[in-house]
Structure formats: structure tokens, C-alpha cells
Design a protein around this motif. Structure first.
Motif, PDB file in Angstrom:
ATOM      1  N   THR A 253       0.800  -1.051  -0.048  1.00 29.42           N
ATOM      2  CA  THR A 253       0.119   0.029   0.023  1.00 29.42           C
ATOM      3  C   THR A 253       0.741   1.210   0.153  1.00 29.42           C
ATOM      4  N   GLY A 254       0.561   2.236  -0.832  1.00 31.44           N
ATOM      5  CA  GLY A 254       0.943   3.466  -0.742  1.00 31.44           C
ATOM      6  C   GLY A 254      -0.050   4.661  -0.555  1.00 31.44           C
ATOM      7  N   ASP A 255      -1.018   4.063   0.330  1.00 33.89           N
ATOM      8  CA  ASP A 255      -2.260   4.844   0.505  1.00 33.89           C
ATOM      9  C   ASP A 255      -2.088   5.488   2.056  1.00 33.89           C
ATOM     10  N   ASP A 256      -1.598   6.729   1.833  1.00 35.17           N
ATOM     11  CA  ASP A 256      -1.292   7.295   3.039  1.00 35.17           C
ATOM     12  C   ASP A 256      -2.707   7.900   3.741  1.00 35.17           C
ATOM     13  N   PHE A 257      -3.957   7.677   3.222  1.00 37.99           N
ATOM     14  CA  PHE A 257      -5.218   7.967   3.850  1.00 37.99           C
ATOM     15  C   PHE A 257      -5.866   6.746   4.593  1.00 37.99           C
ATOM     16  N   ASN A 258      -5.562   5.468   4.047  1.00 30.86           N
ATOM     17  CA  ASN A 258      -6.313   4.397   4.504  1.00 30.86           C
ATOM     18  C   ASN A 258      -5.552   3.275   4.832  1.00 30.86           C
ATOM     19  N   TYR A 259      -4.364   3.474   5.272  1.00 30.13           N
ATOM     20  CA  TYR A 259      -3.408   2.343   5.454  1.00 30.13           C
ATOM     21  C   TYR A 259      -3.725   1.613   6.530  1.00 30.13           C
ATOM     22  N   PRO A 260      -4.331   1.819   7.799  1.00 30.42           N
ATOM     23  CA  PRO A 260      -4.655   0.776   8.692  1.00 30.42           C
ATOM     24  C   PRO A 260      -5.347  -0.359   8.438  1.00 30.42           C
ATOM     25  N   GLU A 261      -6.739   0.080   7.616  1.00 30.25           N
ATOM     26  CA  GLU A 261      -7.349  -1.166   7.085  1.00 30.25           C
ATOM     27  C   GLU A 261      -6.898  -1.851   6.021  1.00 30.25           C
ATOM     28  N   LEU A 262      -5.997  -1.105   4.917  1.00 31.55           N
ATOM     29  CA  LEU A 262      -5.540  -1.945   4.110  1.00 31.55           C
ATOM     30  C   LEU A 262      -4.141  -2.881   4.403  1.00 31.55           C
ATOM     31  N   ILE A 263      -3.456  -2.494   5.423  1.00 31.12           N
ATOM     32  CA  ILE A 263      -2.464  -3.377   6.112  1.00 31.12           C
ATOM     33  C   ILE A 263      -3.285  -4.530   6.674  1.00 31.12           C
ATOM     34  N   LYS A 264      -4.275  -4.171   7.641  1.00 31.01           N
ATOM     35  CA  LYS A 264      -4.822  -5.156   8.305  1.00 31.01           C
ATOM     36  C   LYS A 264      -5.520  -6.270   7.221  1.00 31.01           C
ATOM     37  N   GLY A 265      -6.146  -5.926   6.182  1.00 22.41           N
ATOM     38  CA  GLY A 265      -6.591  -6.614   5.013  1.00 22.41           C
ATOM     39  C   GLY A 265      -7.854  -7.285   5.582  1.00 22.41           C
ATOM     40  N   ASP A 266      -8.355  -8.133   4.921  1.00 22.16           N
ATOM     41  CA  ASP A 266     -10.040  -8.812   4.892  1.00 22.16           C
ATOM     42  C   ASP A 266      -9.526 -10.336   5.033  1.00 22.16           C
ATOM     43  N   LYS A 268      -9.975 -12.057   2.300  1.00 20.66           N
ATOM     44  CA  LYS A 268      -9.196 -12.446   0.903  1.00 20.66           C
ATOM     45  C   LYS A 268      -7.916 -11.885   0.698  1.00 20.66           C
ATOM     46  N   GLY A 269      -7.277 -11.196   1.824  1.00 21.45           N
ATOM     47  CA  GLY A 269      -5.976 -10.761   1.664  1.00 21.45           C
ATOM     48  C   GLY A 269      -5.700  -9.469   2.289  1.00 21.45           C
ATOM     49  N   TYR A 270      -4.639  -9.035   2.070  1.00 23.45           N
ATOM     50  CA  TYR A 270      -3.827  -7.719   2.887  1.00 23.45           C
ATOM     51  C   TYR A 270      -2.971  -7.262   2.034  1.00 23.45           C
ATOM     52  N   SER A 271      -2.498  -5.920   2.410  1.00 24.15           N
ATOM     53  CA  SER A 271      -1.544  -5.249   1.685  1.00 24.15           C
ATOM     54  C   SER A 271      -0.237  -5.184   2.793  1.00 24.15           C
ATOM     55  N   HIS A 272       1.018  -5.263   2.174  1.00 28.73           N
ATOM     56  CA  HIS A 272       2.121  -4.899   2.744  1.00 28.73           C
ATOM     57  C   HIS A 272       2.344  -3.397   2.827  1.00 28.73           C
ATOM     58  N   ALA A 273       3.250  -2.756   3.253  1.00 24.98           N
ATOM     59  CA  ALA A 273       3.484  -1.279   3.134  1.00 24.98           C
ATOM     60  C   ALA A 273       4.572  -0.846   2.538  1.00 24.98           C
ATOM     61  N   LEU A 274       4.562   0.259   1.972  1.00 21.97           N
ATOM     62  CA  LEU A 274       5.463   1.235   1.477  1.00 21.97           C
ATOM     63  C   LEU A 274       4.909   2.573   1.409  1.00 21.97           C
ATOM     64  N   LEU A 275       5.202   3.190   2.606  1.00 21.55           N
ATOM     65  CA  LEU A 275       4.539   4.461   2.680  1.00 21.55           C
ATOM     66  C   LEU A 275       5.395   5.573   3.122  1.00 21.55           C
ATOM     67  N   GLY A 276       5.259   6.858   2.638  1.00 23.75           N
ATOM     68  CA  GLY A 276       5.916   8.027   3.037  1.00 23.75           C
ATOM     69  C   GLY A 276       5.659   8.438   4.466  1.00 23.75           C
ATOM     70  N   ILE A 277       4.298   8.125   4.956  1.00 19.13           N
ATOM     71  CA  ILE A 277       3.962   8.478   6.249  1.00 19.13           C
ATOM     72  C   ILE A 277       4.653   7.614   7.379  1.00 19.13           C
ATOM     73  N   PHE A 278       5.111   6.634   7.085  1.00 14.59           N
ATOM     74  CA  PHE A 278       5.849   5.810   8.041  1.00 14.59           C
ATOM     75  C   PHE A 278       7.135   6.789   8.554  1.00 14.59           C
ATOM     76  N   ASP A 279       7.608   7.338   7.720  1.00 16.66           N
ATOM     77  CA  ASP A 279       8.802   8.297   8.123  1.00 16.66           C
ATOM     78  C   ASP A 279       8.582   9.080   9.062  1.00 16.66           C
ATOM     79  N   ALA A 280       7.018   9.537   9.130  1.00 18.24           N
ATOM     80  CA  ALA A 280       6.794  10.594  10.070  1.00 18.24           C
ATOM     81  C   ALA A 280       6.400   9.995  11.688  1.00 18.24           C
ATOM     82  N   ILE A 281       5.420   8.807  11.349  1.00 20.85           N
ATOM     83  CA  ILE A 281       4.951   8.145  12.513  1.00 20.85           C
ATOM     84  C   ILE A 281       5.756   6.803  12.818  1.00 20.85           C
ATOM     85  N   ALA A 282       7.060   6.634  12.417  1.00 16.64           N
ATOM     86  CA  ALA A 282       7.871   5.396  12.699  1.00 16.64           C
ATOM     87  C   ALA A 282       7.593   4.617  13.889  1.00 16.64           C
TER      88      ALA A 282
END
Length: 391
Positions: A253-266, A268-282
Motif C-alpha cells: 500500500t502507498g495509500d497514506d489516507f487508508n493504511y490501517p485497514e489496508l494493511i490489516k486486510g480482510d 481475501k488478503g492484505y497489503s504490505h506497506a511502502l509508505l511515506g507517512i511511516f517516516d513521520a509516524i515510525a
């Protein structure tokens, strides 16, 4: 009560904000087990270099590499020389090469995971540029990244968006590049909200058609694709594409708006993370990902949901100016001694925007030393003409 800051409001007035307590982030040792989590990392400008900061700014290599060591120490991986590092937006290919070289060596020294961006940003998108030129530019950068023993993040190309005549050109060019790489790459579909020059990527402005072309590229070359990062700020689009990927190909996921639910997944699957916001909220991201490993969803959501208002603020329109907020967070948290950026990008956001960022970071517990952050915020406000009573 913590230090008081006089902050500007959106209606032209001011209000008082008292900083709270720092968040308590106790980070377990070891890597995350259930997700791969890349933080796209920013670069630190050398504020004392006697050079044009717009055209030819220097990088402070000590602080830049120290920040990467900080991210690795939290268990995060580093996505290097991406748009968060102002790639193509003041970070030119000559400096990006040195950044890739230095960071890759540092990763090997500390055992950190890294992947580096390869694109065509040294090729200006002008009328004379051909597909052969774009391919040669990609080949040059891919070869350099592989020479430094780093996996490749294959970045979208402004030059390709400029000269491609249709989706067939994208399919042919990507196939030619992927055929040559030695290890699977992460593709990067960057939306035009992040870079307006990429409008109509994959040959279509319509996202349904564009996604079909991108999926064709992935399926036709799946042995050379580790995954794809999409940055479209559209959770439903990412979930749809995630379910259509070949087995073994990852969604990052590169979605800096919706990353909590996308990484958690459902189911049928989930997303790993490659995010700019992780720099700020590490720190919050690291603790949350360890909680996810334990299926402690309450802690996971409690930590990450608090960061979403800050992330949505940092990535608000114009989205491509988000780098300013990322670097401001690093300044507030004491990771660098100044708020200067290559390309003079510290001026890309208003003092009202930066003040709201400060308040949102405080509310999320992301000011690691609230007293220091308040002192630095006051200095910035004074320079903006908003008088602070006590420094």
C-alpha cells in the motif's frame, strides 16, 4: 500543563495550544513477521552549504544516514531514493546515485532491509524523447541499483508518460526492462495527485483501463515482479487490484489516507506497506505492526487510527507537497537541527498548515519530546511574525 504555543487559526486569528505528553512506544525487538513494512525516507539538507539551495543543494549525509539507522532500529525497512526523498523534485540523479550507494552500504553494515528507486528522471520529458531513450534510461538506473546489491523499486517515468502513444508502449517497455533485471522488482504506480506529470499513466486516464494494462504487465512478467505499490489514495481501487494479482505477487500500500485497514486486510488478503507517512509516524507504526503479528487488533487500530488525521493533513492537496510535513516532523522530533530542505521546499506549506500539523502530532502522541517540539514550533512561529511570549 505543557508549554503553551500561540498558533494561527484558519480564520486569521490565533489560539493557545498546550502540548501534552509523549506517546509511550515500547518497541519489541526483531522484525515484523506478518507484514513487510517499508518507510520511504526523507533526506536532510545541509543548511550551511554555500550553494544555491534551489538548484544545487547539498545533502547532510551524517543526519540523512542516521535517520535511516533510526528506521532500521525500529524494525522498518527503507525505501530509498523515492519521492519522499524529493526524487525528481530537487533530488537529481547524480545525488540519488550517491544516496543509493551510501544507504545500501549502510544497510549492509547494520543488517537493515532496503530497496531503491530506479527511474528515468535524468531524461527530460521533451518532444524528441523516444521509447528507446526511456528504455536506455531505465536500464542505466536499474544497473546502478543492482550494482549496489539492492532490490529495485521500478518507479513511474515522466518521460514515458510524455512519449508513449498508447498502452502497448507501456506493456512492451516494461517487458523489456523486466526481462533484464536479475531479481524481482517492486513496481510503482504513482497517481497524478503525487505527480501531475504522470497523468494518464499506463496509457489511459480512466483508472479501470489503466489498471487492466498494469495487471497485464504483472501477469505477463510475474516471475520478475515481487509486488506493486500503488499510490492512488483510493482504498477500494487497491483492494480490487490486490485480489487480481497473480499468486505470490504482493500488494504494497502507498495509500497514506487508508493504511490501517489496508494493511490489516480482510478475509481475501492484505497489503504490505511502502509508505511515506511511516517516516513521520515510525514509532507508532512499529509498535502497531508488532501488535498485528500477535493479532492484537485493538492495539493495532488504537495506535494507527490516531495517526490518520495527521497523515491526511500532511498529504492534503497539493499532495506532492507532503515532503514538507515529513521533514517538519523530523525537525520537531529532534532528528535534525533545522527546518531546511533541498529545493527550498520548506516554503511549500503555510504556517497555518505547519501549526495544525504540530497540534495533530501532539494529539496523536507523536511528539517524542513535547518540550523540545514546542520550543522549535515557537521559533518557527516567531519567524512568521506570530509572537510567542516565552521561548
Amino acid at each position: 500543563m505543557g508549554k503553551l504555543c500561540t498558533l494561527p487559526s484558519k480564520n486569521g486569528g490565533t489560539y493557545q495550544h498546550a502540548v501534552g505528553k509523549a506517546g509511550a512506544f515500547t518497541i519489541p525487538e526483531g522484525q515484523f513477521k506478518s507484514r513487510v513494512a517499508f518507510s520511504a525516507a526523507h533526506v536532510v539538507c545541509d543548511p550551511l552549504a554555500n550553494r544555491d539551495p534551489i538548484l544545487n543543494a547539498n545533502i547532510d549525509w551524517n543526519d540523512t544516514l542516521a535517520y535511516r539507522r533510526y528506521l532500521w532500529s525500529l524494525g522498518l525497512s527503507v525505501a530509498e531514493a523515492m519521492d519522499t526523498a524529493q526524487r525528481g523534485m530537487a533530488l537529481h540523479w547524480d545525488k540519488a546515485k550517491e544516496l543509493i550507494e551510501r544507504s545500501s552500504a549502510e544497510a549492509r553494515a547494520v543488517g537493515g532491509r532496503i530497496a531503491c528507486g530506479a527511474g528515468t528522471d535524468h531524461l527530460l520529458p521533451r518532444s524528441s524523447v523516444t521509447l528507446a531513450d526511456v528504455q536506455a534510461a531505465y536500464e542505466e538506473q536499474c544497473e546502478f541499483v543492482e550494482k549496489n546489491n539492492s532490490p529495485i523499486i521500478l518507479m513511474a517515468s515522466r518521460a514515458l508518460a510524455h512519449c508513449a502513444q498508447g498502452p502497448e508502449d507501456y506493456e512492451k517497455l516494461y517487458a523489456n526492462i523486466l526481462r533484464q533485471v536479475s531479481k524481482p522488482v517492486i513496481l510503482h504506480w504513482l497517481g497524478d495527485m503525487f505527480d501531475p506529470a504522470l497523468e494518464g499513466y499506463w496509457g489511459y486516464k480512466n483508472l479501470d483501463n489503466a489498471m487492466e494494462v498494469c495487471l497485464n504487465v504483472i501477469w505477463d512478467n510475474k516471475e520478475k515482479v515481487d509486488g506493486i505499490k500503488i499510490s492512488l489514495l483510493d482504498a477500494s481501487r487497491e483492494i480490487e487490484m490486490r485480489r487480481l494479482l497473480p499468486p505470490g505477487v504482493n500488494m504494497y500500500t502507498g495509500d497514506d489516507f487508508n493504511y490501517p485497514e489496508l494493511i490489516k486486510g480482510d478475509e481475501k488478503g492484505y497489503s504490505h506497506a511502502l509508505l511515506g507517512i511511516f517516516d513521520a509516524i515510525a514509532p507508532a507504526a512499529a509498535v502497531a505492526l508488532h501488535a498485528l503479528d500477535k493479532k492484537d487488533y485493538d492495539t493495532y487500530y488504537d495506535l494507527l487510527e490516531k495517526t490518520v488525521p495527521l497523515s491526511r493533513h500532511i498529504f492534503q492537496t497539493p499532495t506532492y507537497s507532503y515532503k514538507t510535513g515529513i521533514v517538519f516532523m523530523a525537525y520537531l522530533n529532534g532528528h535534525q537541527s533545522h527546518f531546511r530542505m533541498i529545493g527550498g521546499a520548506e516554503s511549500a506549506r503555510s504556517i497555518v498548515h505547519l501549526s495544525e500539523l504540530f497540534a495533530l502530532a501532539d494529539q496523536a502522541g507523536l511528539l517524542l519530546d513535547p518540550e523540545l517540539a514546542a520550543e522549535r514550533m515557537k521559533q518557527v512561529l516567531n519567524l512568521a511574525g506570530i509572537r510567542q511570549e516565552d521561548l
